[in-house]
Design a protein around this motif. Structure first.
Motif, mmCIF file in Angstrom:
data_model
loop_
_atom_site.group_PDB
_atom_site.id
_atom_site.type_symbol
_atom_site.label_atom_id
_atom_site.label_comp_id
_atom_site.label_asym_id
_atom_site.label_seq_id
_atom_site.Cartn_x
_atom_site.Cartn_y
_atom_site.Cartn_z
ATOM 1 N N HIS A 1 38.857 -55.149 -13.516
ATOM 2 C CA HIS A 1 39.722 -54.478 -14.485
ATOM 3 C C HIS A 1 39.430 -52.972 -14.451
ATOM 4 O O HIS A 1 38.747 -52.424 -15.317
ATOM 5 C CB HIS A 1 39.507 -55.048 -15.883
ATOM 6 C CG HIS A 1 39.645 -56.548 -15.943
ATOM 7 N ND1 HIS A 1 40.846 -57.193 -15.804
ATOM 8 C CD2 HIS A 1 38.702 -57.521 -16.101
ATOM 9 C CE1 HIS A 1 40.672 -58.508 -15.893
ATOM 10 N NE2 HIS A 1 39.372 -58.730 -16.068
ATOM 11 N N MET A 2 39.932 -52.313 -13.420
ATOM 12 C CA MET A 2 39.562 -50.927 -13.175
ATOM 13 C C MET A 2 40.133 -49.962 -14.221
ATOM 14 O O MET A 2 39.470 -48.998 -14.600
ATOM 15 C CB MET A 2 40.025 -50.518 -11.770
ATOM 16 C CG MET A 2 39.423 -51.361 -10.664
ATOM 17 S SD MET A 2 37.604 -51.319 -10.703
ATOM 18 C CE MET A 2 37.192 -52.448 -9.383
ATOM 19 N N PHE A 3 41.333 -50.207 -14.680
ATOM 20 C CA PHE A 3 41.927 -49.289 -15.661
ATOM 21 C C PHE A 3 41.202 -49.391 -17.008
ATOM 22 O O PHE A 3 40.991 -48.375 -17.682
ATOM 23 C CB PHE A 3 43.412 -49.595 -15.826
ATOM 24 C CG PHE A 3 44.243 -49.197 -14.638
ATOM 25 C CD1 PHE A 3 44.713 -47.897 -14.498
ATOM 26 C CD2 PHE A 3 44.540 -50.113 -13.648
ATOM 27 C CE1 PHE A 3 45.470 -47.521 -13.390
ATOM 28 C CE2 PHE A 3 45.296 -49.749 -12.540
ATOM 29 C CZ PHE A 3 45.766 -48.454 -12.411
ATOM 30 N N ASN A 4 40.827 -50.601 -17.398
ATOM 31 C CA ASN A 4 40.043 -50.744 -18.631
ATOM 32 C C ASN A 4 38.652 -50.131 -18.466
ATOM 33 O O ASN A 4 38.111 -49.541 -19.413
ATOM 34 C CB ASN A 4 39.917 -52.218 -18.996
ATOM 35 C CG ASN A 4 41.243 -52.823 -19.404
ATOM 36 O OD1 ASN A 4 42.149 -52.107 -19.835
ATOM 37 N ND2 ASN A 4 41.380 -54.127 -19.272
ATOM 38 N N ALA A 5 38.079 -50.262 -17.286
ATOM 39 C CA ALA A 5 36.777 -49.644 -17.037
ATOM 40 C C ALA A 5 36.870 -48.125 -17.111
ATOM 41 O O ALA A 5 35.942 -47.448 -17.593
ATOM 42 C CB ALA A 5 36.245 -50.075 -15.671
ATOM 43 N N LEU A 6 37.991 -47.566 -16.654
ATOM 44 C CA LEU A 6 38.178 -46.116 -16.747
ATOM 45 C C LEU A 6 38.233 -45.657 -18.197
ATOM 46 O O LEU A 6 37.673 -44.608 -18.560
ATOM 47 C CB LEU A 6 39.452 -45.719 -15.995
ATOM 48 C CG LEU A 6 39.734 -44.224 -15.848
ATOM 49 C CD1 LEU A 6 38.631 -43.536 -15.056
ATOM 50 C CD2 LEU A 6 41.079 -44.010 -15.150
ATOM 51 N N LYS A 7 38.874 -46.427 -19.059
ATOM 52 C CA LYS A 7 38.910 -46.092 -20.487
ATOM 53 C C LYS A 7 37.513 -46.182 -21.099
ATOM 54 O O LYS A 7 37.155 -45.361 -21.964
ATOM 55 C CB LYS A 7 39.873 -47.032 -21.214
ATOM 56 C CG LYS A 7 41.328 -46.872 -20.795
ATOM 57 C CD LYS A 7 42.210 -47.863 -21.543
ATOM 58 C CE LYS A 7 43.663 -47.733 -21.108
ATOM 59 N NZ LYS A 7 44.532 -48.720 -21.815
ATOM 60 N N THR A 8 36.731 -47.156 -20.655
ATOM 61 C CA THR A 8 35.365 -47.277 -21.175
ATOM 62 C C THR A 8 34.518 -46.088 -20.748
ATOM 63 O O THR A 8 33.682 -45.587 -21.528
ATOM 64 C CB THR A 8 34.743 -48.588 -20.683
ATOM 65 O OG1 THR A 8 35.583 -49.687 -21.048
ATOM 66 C CG2 THR A 8 33.366 -48.807 -21.292
ATOM 67 N N CYS A 9 34.725 -45.596 -19.525
ATOM 68 C CA CYS A 9 34.002 -44.393 -19.090
ATOM 69 C C CYS A 9 34.352 -43.194 -19.960
ATOM 70 O O CYS A 9 33.474 -42.382 -20.301
ATOM 71 C CB CYS A 9 34.334 -44.096 -17.634
ATOM 72 S SG CYS A 9 33.535 -45.192 -16.442
#
Length: 284
Positions: free
Chosen positions: A35-43
């Motif tokens: 889930h790369m887009f959700n991981a980007l938001k977490t960053c």
């Protein structure tokens, strides 16, 4: 105490260290699940708490490169510590000259792969063949890298052979009538008055009649096969043109029944007057 007699407990406020621990746990789970887009938001959430976190910066850069958002990744790259990432981003943004300047004195394997690919894209096939040959000699024979390098090497070698010798052999195989003929004149080099170009507009072919909709066709009627209905079907039989002899009335000719009645009443006033006079005589 609340109105119902139950005690209410306040939600515990987490400190920054605990929030960062939970966010990094979620970040690892999101990346493992793809889930790369959700991981980007977490960053982004981690960097709002601690803008100096190096792991979050590096992870965000990796995610942006993975989802191919190179314009957003370029400002995050530190040229001093991430030269390959900078060159790769410039290469994907089709800025090959800038990427070549970044990798000018790099000799690691990843940089050699990128240099070979940029040489192939820019048309330097001889340089691409040299770099791919160098990579092929040091690659594992049964690895996926060896297969990819061999495919790229064959493509670069084919282009290089055609440019250096292939097109010369192709010209030699052409007939002399083509190779000895003078080159054709360009359209812009022709001088003198030229006749205006006559453009013939294509004649518009007659449009075929549209087929009637199936919903509008009465049952039992086949379009183009069933004969059309009688146009005088609304007239009396005695007034139709198909009735021969004396049975046909003089009032025909396409007049409706209402008009026939009006004409009949206007043409017989005398008969009505005669009946009235007869009734008056009987009363006397």
């Amino acid at each position: 105490m609340s109105a119902k007699g139950k005690s209410t407990t306040r939600k515990r406020v987490l400190d920054d260290a605990e929030r960062l621990r939970r966010l990094f746990t979620s970040l690892c789970a999101q990346m493992d699940g793809g889930h790369m887009f959700n991981a980007l938001k977490t960053c982004d959430k981690i960097l709002r708490i601690d803008p100096t976190d190096k792991d979050a910066h590096k992870t965000k850069l990796f995610l942006l490169l993975h989802i191919e958002q190179y314009d957003a990744a370029l400002p995050l790259i530190d040229a001093a510590h991430h030269r390959f990432e900078l060159a790769y981003t410039l290469y994907r943004l089709q800025r090959e000259d800038d990427a070549l300047r970044v990798l000018d004195d790099s000799d690691d394997r990843a940089s050699t792969h990128l240099l070979a690919q940029m040489s192939y894209r820019t048309g330097s096939y001889a340089r691409a063949v040299e770099l791919y040959t160098q990579l092929l000699e040091s690659a594992e024979p049964d690895s996926e890298e060896h297969t990819d390098i061999l495919t790229n090497l064959r493509a670069a070698q084919a282009y290089h052979d055609f440019i250096s010798t292939g097109y010369l052999h192709a010209l030699g195989s052409l007939p002399a009538s083509i190779t000895s003929a003078p080159p054709p004149l360009l359209t812009g080099a022709v001088r003198g008055p030229t006749a205006p170009a006559v453009t013939h507009e294509p004649e518009h072919a007659p449009h075929a009649p549209k087929k009637p909709r199936a919903k509008r066709v009465p049952p039992g009627v086949v379009p183009g096969v069933t004969p059309p209905p009688d146009p005088e079907r609304w007239l009396k039989k005695s007034e139709r043109s198909s009735v021969p002899g004396k049975r046909r009335r003089a009032q025909g000719g396409g007049v409706t029944q209402g008009s026939v009645a009006a004409v009949a009443t206007s043409e017989a006033p005398a008969s009505a007057d005669t009946k009235v006079k007869a009734k008056a005589r009987k009363r006397k």
